[in-house]
Design an enzyme around this catalytic site. Structure first.
Site, PDB file in Angstrom:
ATOM      1  N   LYS A  16       5.088   4.774   7.822  1.00  0.00           N
ATOM      2  CA  LYS A  16       5.746   3.485   8.093  1.00  0.00           C
ATOM      3  C   LYS A  16       5.081   2.371   7.299  1.00  0.00           C
ATOM      4  CE  LYS A  16       2.636   3.148  11.979  1.00  0.00           C
ATOM      5  NZ  LYS A  16       2.326   3.654  13.303  1.00  0.00           N
ATOM      6  N   ARG A  46       4.025  -0.370  25.692  1.00  0.00           N
ATOM      7  CA  ARG A  46       5.144  -0.810  24.847  1.00  0.00           C
ATOM      8  C   ARG A  46       6.310   0.154  25.040  1.00  0.00           C
ATOM      9  NH1 ARG A  46       2.400   0.188  18.772  1.00  0.00           N
ATOM     10  NH2 ARG A  46       2.784   2.415  18.844  1.00  0.00           N
ATOM     11  N   HIS A  56       1.285   7.692  23.273  1.00  0.00           N
ATOM     12  CA  HIS A  56       0.424   7.015  22.294  1.00  0.00           C
ATOM     13  C   HIS A  56      -0.758   6.393  23.014  1.00  0.00           C
ATOM     14  CE1 HIS A  56      -0.325   5.400  18.338  1.00  0.00           C
ATOM     15  NE2 HIS A  56      -0.328   4.154  18.767  1.00  0.00           N
ATOM     16  N   ARG A  60      -0.525  13.139  14.867  1.00  0.00           N
ATOM     17  CA  ARG A  60       0.150  12.077  14.107  1.00  0.00           C
ATOM     18  C   ARG A  60      -0.838  11.174  13.379  1.00  0.00           C
ATOM     19  NH1 ARG A  60       2.421  11.047  19.252  1.00  0.00           N
ATOM     20  NH2 ARG A  60       1.335   9.036  19.184  1.00  0.00           N
ATOM     21  N   TYR A 114      -8.920 -25.938  -4.041  1.00  0.00           N
ATOM     22  CA  TYR A 114      -8.471 -26.941  -3.064  1.00  0.00           C
ATOM     23  C   TYR A 114      -9.608 -27.329  -2.125  1.00  0.00           C
ATOM     24  CZ  TYR A 114      -3.715 -25.550  -4.400  1.00  0.00           C
ATOM     25  OH  TYR A 114      -2.568 -25.282  -5.085  1.00  0.00           O
ATOM     26  N   CYS A 145      -6.183 -19.370  -3.431  1.00  0.00           N
ATOM     27  CA  CYS A 145      -4.894 -20.045  -3.640  1.00  0.00           C
ATOM     28  C   CYS A 145      -3.763 -19.028  -3.459  1.00  0.00           C
ATOM     29  CB  CYS A 145      -4.825 -20.632  -5.044  1.00  0.00           C
ATOM     30  SG  CYS A 145      -6.225 -21.680  -5.466  1.00  0.00           S
ATOM     31  N   ASP A 173      -1.747 -17.837  -5.768  1.00  0.00           N
ATOM     32  CA  ASP A 173      -1.627 -16.880  -6.873  1.00  0.00           C
ATOM     33  C   ASP A 173      -2.920 -16.636  -7.633  1.00  0.00           C
ATOM     34  OD1 ASP A 173       1.218 -17.175  -6.409  1.00  0.00           O
ATOM     35  OD2 ASP A 173       1.047 -19.067  -7.502  1.00  0.00           O
TER      36      ASP A 173
HETATM   37  C1  LIG Z   1       1.248   4.399  13.438  1.00  0.00           C
HETATM   38  C2  LIG Z   1       1.281   5.401  14.479  1.00  0.00           C
HETATM   39  C3  LIG Z   1       0.380   6.476  14.464  1.00  0.00           C
HETATM   40  C4  LIG Z   1      -0.739   6.604  13.458  1.00  0.00           C
HETATM   41  O1  LIG Z   1      -1.857   5.849  13.888  1.00  0.00           O
HETATM   42  P1  LIG Z   1      -3.217   5.843  13.051  1.00  0.00           P
HETATM   43  O2  LIG Z   1      -4.146   5.066  13.911  1.00  0.00           O
HETATM   44  O3  LIG Z   1      -2.920   5.154  11.762  1.00  0.00           O
HETATM   45  O4  LIG Z   1      -3.629   7.249  12.862  1.00  0.00           O
HETATM   46  C5  LIG Z   1       0.553   7.471  15.417  1.00  0.00           C
HETATM   47  N1  LIG Z   1       1.517   7.373  16.355  1.00  0.00           N
HETATM   48  C6  LIG Z   1       2.375   6.330  16.422  1.00  0.00           C
HETATM   49  C7  LIG Z   1       3.423   6.289  17.490  1.00  0.00           C
HETATM   50  C8  LIG Z   1       2.284   5.313  15.495  1.00  0.00           C
HETATM   51  O5  LIG Z   1       3.136   4.285  15.571  1.00  0.00           O
END
Ligand SMILES: *Cc1c(COP(=O)(O)O)cnc(C)c1O
Length: 374
Positions: A43, A141, A170, A225, A267, A314, A316
């Site tokens: 992602k 969440r 998660h 994951r 700046y 800045c 750029d």
């Molecule tokens: C982004 C994400 C992960 C990966 O997490 P890391 O800390 O980068 O390993 C795993 N599960 C879900 C649902 C996520 O959104």
């Protein structure tokens, strides 16, 4: 060294080392049992590393699943020819079901309403929709609260046109709060056991992000994951695994100027030269996602030596006081990565910027071309 053909006419770019990506993937594979599958999260443009080249490399390494945040990210992968199963980890609206079938995307569901709409849509198309059910064991969440999850799973199992391919949760704390993580794992495990006892064996069961993989073996279930570690970044120090950073951020000196003592730089003149010195300008700034709160703080490597950004960052451009060093226009400057014996890590910048490594790499803007190196 990339040419204008690769990066255009502004000599600022990010190098993406795909060999290091493979190295990290293999190190993670070593940490899990051989039957356990890997979903890599790609992602947010593969954490700023470039969605397509990263995903192509992961596919060639044998990744089992790719995880994206939105349908759009999934479509981008399919349009680039990615064949691996894709799980949309974020939630979608029930108005947006068609592309799931068109592009063969698997979605996360955590309520009856979306599941029913999906079932309907699949029935009309004479297809089966694939879902992973998201359970909230303490993240707060998206996800069905764990004590309501059993009922929802049974309900979704009743939908004829939905194939429940996975179930997942998660972690809220994987880094610091072991007790809470164990509690989340236990809640999730209890749900899986209860379902199994009733003859509901969901094929893919997953919970572990990077920290889960490295610190909680019993959180692996049958799929993990990882995100951050695949990009060679450490969620925290002292993890016994040898990863290689995938991303380097580079630019070139665009201007060099000898200035007297007492010269205000950038700046607000937050930096005033303490002695006659040489100040160089680099073509990168907060307009590229290089955090402005690194003003007067962040290190930069030029000619193999470590210098510091002087004055405010800045949009750029940034300036660096290089003292007497023999720096000239066109010299390479490294903002993240190695030069000679010196190294600046994303983790170091994140600490200086009071944020996490994730935000540094995800924040790098689209103005910075990503160049694959092997
Ligand atoms: C982004 C994400 C992960 C990966 O997490 P890391 O800390 O980068 O390993 C795993 N599960 C879900 C649902 C996520 O959104």
């Amino acid at each position: 060294m990339p040419t204008a053909k690769h990066i255009g006419y502004r000599p600022t770019w990010a190098e993406i080392n795909l060999n290091n990506l493979e190295h990290n993937f293999l190190r993670i594979k070593e940490r899990i049992s051989c039957g356990t599958k890997i979903l890599v999260t790609v992602k947010a443009d593969a954490y700023g590393h470039g969605l397509i080249p990263t995903s192509e490399k992961l596919e060639s390494c044998g990744v089992d699943f790719l995880g994206v945040a939105s349908i759009d990210e999934g479509i981008a992968l399919r349009k680039a020819g990615i064949k691996s199963p894709i799980l949309v980890l974020g939630l979608i609206l029930k108005d947006h079901l068609s592309p799931l079938f068109e592009y063969d995307l698997t979605i996360s569901v955590c309520d009856e309403e979306l599941s029913a709409a999906l079932n309907n849509k699949a029935r009309l198309l004479r297809k089966k929709a694939k879902v992973h059910i998201k359970v909230d064991t303490g993240m707060g969440r998206i996800g069905i609260l764990h004590y309501d999850a059993h009922k929802l799973v049974r309900k979704i199992y009743g939908f004829k046109h939905i194939k429940v391919e996975g179930i997942f949760t998660h972690f809220a704390f994987a880094d610091i709060n072991k007790k809470f993580t164990f509690y989340q794992i236990d809640l999730f495990d209890a749900l899986i056991q209860r379902l199994a006892a009733e003859g509901i064996a969901i094929p893919l069961v997953h919970a572990a992000n990077s920290m889960g993989i490295l610190n909680y073996r019993h959180s692996h279930f049958n799929m993990v994951r990882p995100g951050l570690v695949i990009y060679g970044l450490y969620p925290k120090g002292n993890l016994k695994i040898s990863l290689k950073p995938v991303l380097s951020l580079k630019t070139k000196v665009i201007f060099v100027k000898n200035v007297p003592a007492g010269c205000g730089i950038s700046y607000g003149h937050e930096y005033v030269t303490p002695r006659p010195t040489r100040v160089v300008t680099l073509p990168i700034g907060y307009g590229d996602g290089y955090p402005r709160n690194l003003s007067n703080k962040a290190p930069v490597l030029i000619g193999g030596k470590r210098f510091r950004i002087c004055g405010r960052i800045c949009m750029d451009q940034i300036m660096v006081d290089v003292g007497k060093a023999a720096v000239k226009i066109g010299d390479e400057a490294v903002l993240i990565g190695a030069q000679g014996k010196n190294m600046i890590t994303t983790e170091e910048l994140a600490d200086l910027s009071k944020t996490i490594p994730y935000e540094i790499v995800c924040g790098l803007g689209s103005r910075i071309p990503r160049v694959s190196v092997f």
